[in-house]
Design a protein around this motif. Sequence first.
Motif, PDB file in Angstrom:
ATOM      1  N   GLY A 179       0.796  -1.225   0.000  1.00 35.04           N
ATOM      2  CA  GLY A 179       0.000   0.000   0.000  1.00 35.04           C
ATOM      3  C   GLY A 179       0.825   1.271   0.000  1.00 35.04           C
ATOM      4  N   SER A 180       2.066   1.181   0.450  1.00 40.05           N
ATOM      5  CA  SER A 180       3.056   2.271   0.412  1.00 40.05           C
ATOM      6  C   SER A 180       2.777   3.439   1.339  1.00 40.05           C
ATOM      7  N   GLN A 181       1.689   3.418   2.104  1.00 39.76           N
ATOM      8  CA  GLN A 181       1.346   4.578   2.921  1.00 39.76           C
ATOM      9  C   GLN A 181       2.438   4.911   3.927  1.00 39.76           C
ATOM     10  N   ILE A 182       2.585   6.202   4.179  1.00 42.66           N
ATOM     11  CA  ILE A 182       3.312   6.652   5.365  1.00 42.66           C
ATOM     12  C   ILE A 182       2.314   6.596   6.516  1.00 42.66           C
ATOM     13  N   PHE A 183       2.653   5.867   7.583  1.00 44.69           N
ATOM     14  CA  PHE A 183       1.683   5.553   8.634  1.00 44.69           C
ATOM     15  C   PHE A 183       2.072   6.177   9.965  1.00 44.69           C
ATOM     16  N   ASP A 184       1.054   6.372  10.787  1.00 47.98           N
ATOM     17  CA  ASP A 184       1.247   6.850  12.156  1.00 47.98           C
ATOM     18  C   ASP A 184       0.057   6.371  12.982  1.00 47.98           C
ATOM     19  N   TYR A 185       0.276   5.347  13.813  1.00 49.65           N
ATOM     20  CA  TYR A 185      -0.792   4.703  14.580  1.00 49.65           C
ATOM     21  C   TYR A 185      -0.789   5.180  16.020  1.00 49.65           C
ATOM     22  N   TRP A 186      -1.988   5.432  16.539  1.00 51.11           N
ATOM     23  CA  TRP A 186      -2.152   5.921  17.909  1.00 51.11           C
ATOM     24  C   TRP A 186      -3.209   5.118  18.647  1.00 51.11           C
ATOM     25  N   PHE A 187      -2.994   4.934  19.965  1.00 54.65           N
ATOM     26  CA  PHE A 187      -4.030   4.398  20.825  1.00 54.65           C
ATOM     27  C   PHE A 187      -4.927   5.536  21.300  1.00 54.65           C
ATOM     28  N   ASP A 188      -6.248   5.350  21.186  1.00 50.74           N
ATOM     29  CA  ASP A 188      -7.135   6.303  21.825  1.00 50.74           C
ATOM     30  C   ASP A 188      -7.290   5.895  23.292  1.00 50.74           C
ATOM     31  N   PRO A 189      -7.990   6.676  24.119  1.00 48.86           N
ATOM     32  CA  PRO A 189      -8.067   6.343  25.550  1.00 48.86           C
ATOM     33  C   PRO A 189      -8.751   5.014  25.853  1.00 48.86           C
ATOM     34  N   SER A 190      -9.519   4.475  24.879  1.00 49.01           N
ATOM     35  CA  SER A 190     -10.159   3.169  25.057  1.00 49.01           C
ATOM     36  C   SER A 190      -9.303   2.031  24.520  1.00 49.01           C
ATOM     37  N   ARG A 191      -8.092   2.344  24.058  1.00 48.03           N
ATOM     38  CA  ARG A 191      -7.116   1.383  23.526  1.00 48.03           C
ATOM     39  C   ARG A 191      -7.478   0.892  22.125  1.00 48.03           C
ATOM     40  N   PHE A 192      -8.364   1.599  21.429  1.00 49.92           N
ATOM     41  CA  PHE A 192      -8.550   1.346  20.011  1.00 49.92           C
ATOM     42  C   PHE A 192      -7.398   2.014  19.257  1.00 49.92           C
ATOM     43  N   ILE A 193      -7.000   1.428  18.128  1.00 49.99           N
ATOM     44  CA  ILE A 193      -5.923   1.992  17.317  1.00 49.99           C
ATOM     45  C   ILE A 193      -6.516   2.765  16.154  1.00 49.99           C
ATOM     46  N   LEU A 194      -6.122   4.033  16.030  1.00 51.71           N
ATOM     47  CA  LEU A 194      -6.498   4.872  14.893  1.00 51.71           C
ATOM     48  C   LEU A 194      -5.229   5.333  14.200  1.00 51.71           C
ATOM     49  N   GLU A 195      -5.298   5.422  12.878  1.00 45.07           N
ATOM     50  CA  GLU A 195      -4.117   5.750  12.078  1.00 45.07           C
ATOM     51  C   GLU A 195      -4.338   7.015  11.262  1.00 45.07           C
ATOM     52  N   HIS A 196      -3.301   7.851  11.190  1.00 45.88           N
ATOM     53  CA  HIS A 196      -3.177   8.880  10.163  1.00 45.88           C
ATOM     54  C   HIS A 196      -2.297   8.304   9.052  1.00 45.88           C
ATOM     55  N   TYR A 197      -2.707   8.472   7.803  1.00 46.18           N
ATOM     56  CA  TYR A 197      -1.846   8.027   6.710  1.00 46.18           C
ATOM     57  C   TYR A 197      -1.840   9.056   5.589  1.00 46.18           C
ATOM     58  N   VAL A 198      -0.766   9.008   4.788  1.00 47.68           N
ATOM     59  CA  VAL A 198      -0.673   9.805   3.558  1.00 47.68           C
ATOM     60  C   VAL A 198      -0.016   8.955   2.478  1.00 47.68           C
ATOM     61  N   ASP A 199      -0.219   9.349   1.234  1.00 46.87           N
ATOM     62  CA  ASP A 199       0.520   8.834   0.082  1.00 46.87           C
ATOM     63  C   ASP A 199       0.342   7.330  -0.118  1.00 46.87           C
ATOM     64  N   GLY A 200      -0.914   6.873  -0.165  1.00 48.35           N
ATOM     65  CA  GLY A 200      -1.191   5.469  -0.432  1.00 48.35           C
ATOM     66  C   GLY A 200      -1.263   5.180  -1.921  1.00 48.35           C
ATOM     67  N   ASP A 201      -1.038   3.915  -2.279  1.00 47.54           N
ATOM     68  CA  ASP A 201      -1.114   3.484  -3.679  1.00 47.54           C
ATOM     69  C   ASP A 201      -2.554   3.474  -4.186  1.00 47.54           C
ATOM     70  N   LEU A 202      -2.682   3.556  -5.505  1.00 46.74           N
ATOM     71  CA  LEU A 202      -3.961   3.391  -6.197  1.00 46.74           C
ATOM     72  C   LEU A 202      -3.886   2.165  -7.100  1.00 46.74           C
ATOM     73  N   VAL A 203      -5.031   1.509  -7.294  1.00 45.68           N
ATOM     74  CA  VAL A 203      -5.097   0.312  -8.135  1.00 45.68           C
ATOM     75  C   VAL A 203      -6.348   0.383  -9.002  1.00 45.68           C
ATOM     76  N   ASN A 204      -6.392  -0.481 -10.030  1.00 48.97           N
ATOM     77  CA  ASN A 204      -7.616  -0.668 -10.815  1.00 48.97           C
ATOM     78  C   ASN A 204      -7.639  -2.085 -11.366  1.00 48.97           C
ATOM     79  N   ASP A 205      -8.474  -2.333 -12.385  1.00 49.06           N
ATOM     80  CA  ASP A 205      -8.620  -3.698 -12.869  1.00 49.06           C
ATOM     81  C   ASP A 205      -7.406  -4.202 -13.645  1.00 49.06           C
ATOM     82  N   GLU A 206      -6.444  -3.344 -13.896  1.00 46.80           N
ATOM     83  CA  GLU A 206      -5.212  -3.778 -14.562  1.00 46.80           C
ATOM     84  C   GLU A 206      -4.107  -4.132 -13.557  1.00 46.80           C
ATOM     85  N   THR A 207      -4.380  -3.907 -12.269  1.00 48.51           N
ATOM     86  CA  THR A 207      -3.376  -4.168 -11.246  1.00 48.51           C
ATOM     87  C   THR A 207      -3.355  -5.653 -10.890  1.00 48.51           C
TER      88      THR A 207
END
Length: 319
Positions: free
Chosen positions: A266-294
């Motif tokens: 996926g190539s994303q630049i990732f940054d994962y955080w725990f919220d106060p309930s211990r769920f993981i939420l991520e900020h990402y940028v620059d992810g790959d794109l695909v289509n039916d030729e991929t």
Amino acid sequence: MSSSAAKKKIILNRIAHVYYEHKDLVKADQFLLDFGLSPVRRTEDKIYYRGYGTEPFVICASKGSEDKFGGTAFVVESMEDLELATSLPGATPIHDSDAPGGGKRVTFYDPVDNFPFHLVYGQTALEIAETFPELAYNFPTSKNRPANKTQRFKKGPAPVHKLGHFGLCVTDYKKAFEFYTSNFNFKPSELVYAPDTKEDITTFLHLDRGSEWVDHHCFFFFQGPKFHVHHSSFEVFDFDIQMLGHTWLTEKKYENCWGVGRHVMGSQIFDYWFDPSRFILEHYVDGDLVNDETPINRTMAAPDNLHVWGPDVPATFLA
């Protein structure tokens, strides 16, 4: 022709929003504000948040007796698709949505792990709330920013654009894969197999929309002993915005789960955080794109499959 070959798939247009329940909604709310989300409706026990994109909301946090994942919603292509969804396991009838954006909704229950999965149609879109300049970068031999032009930024949360994907740990990978790829236009971008059995244990799924470019994945899942949501991921504008958000969350004393780094699949630049309930939420940028030729990529599970740079993968991320 077999019944499975003739089966009509429900066509999904895009991922829309996700639901979480929290024992402490006050703390969850403050985290989501610091994470870069904007409330659009507050009730006594429920808060809906939008990004700066066109979705009416991208996450709903509600007060509950336990910290609990409440399912993800996708927008279907047509009313016919929503009608088709009423035949899915445990499906509700089509009903009016009382959430921001309105429209019609069906909720069904995953046949493997019995979690809710929501489908919506006819929501009213919002106007884009914010825009950001695409920065001109000066590279060693290619200078794109004129003389006397500077790069200046304002500290604060990283404004979220949209919900990009979510991931689950499922208790029966094969059954889950068969269900989602046979009933919907989910198609694997990546398959990951176990080194010992050579059997697939993880998939990253995109929406098959023909030649249209779509995100590398909007849904992923992997085999594990106990069902749980792994994380939900939200797109931000660029790397500077992402790092401003990382700094803001760090200064607010939230717990970083993993990041910042660059994924392989996926190539994303990732940054994962725990919220106060211990769920993981991520900020990402620059992810790959695909289509039916991929082509579908199939690789063996290995430590270096997850990232090419960044901190070592923590045990808490793999749980």
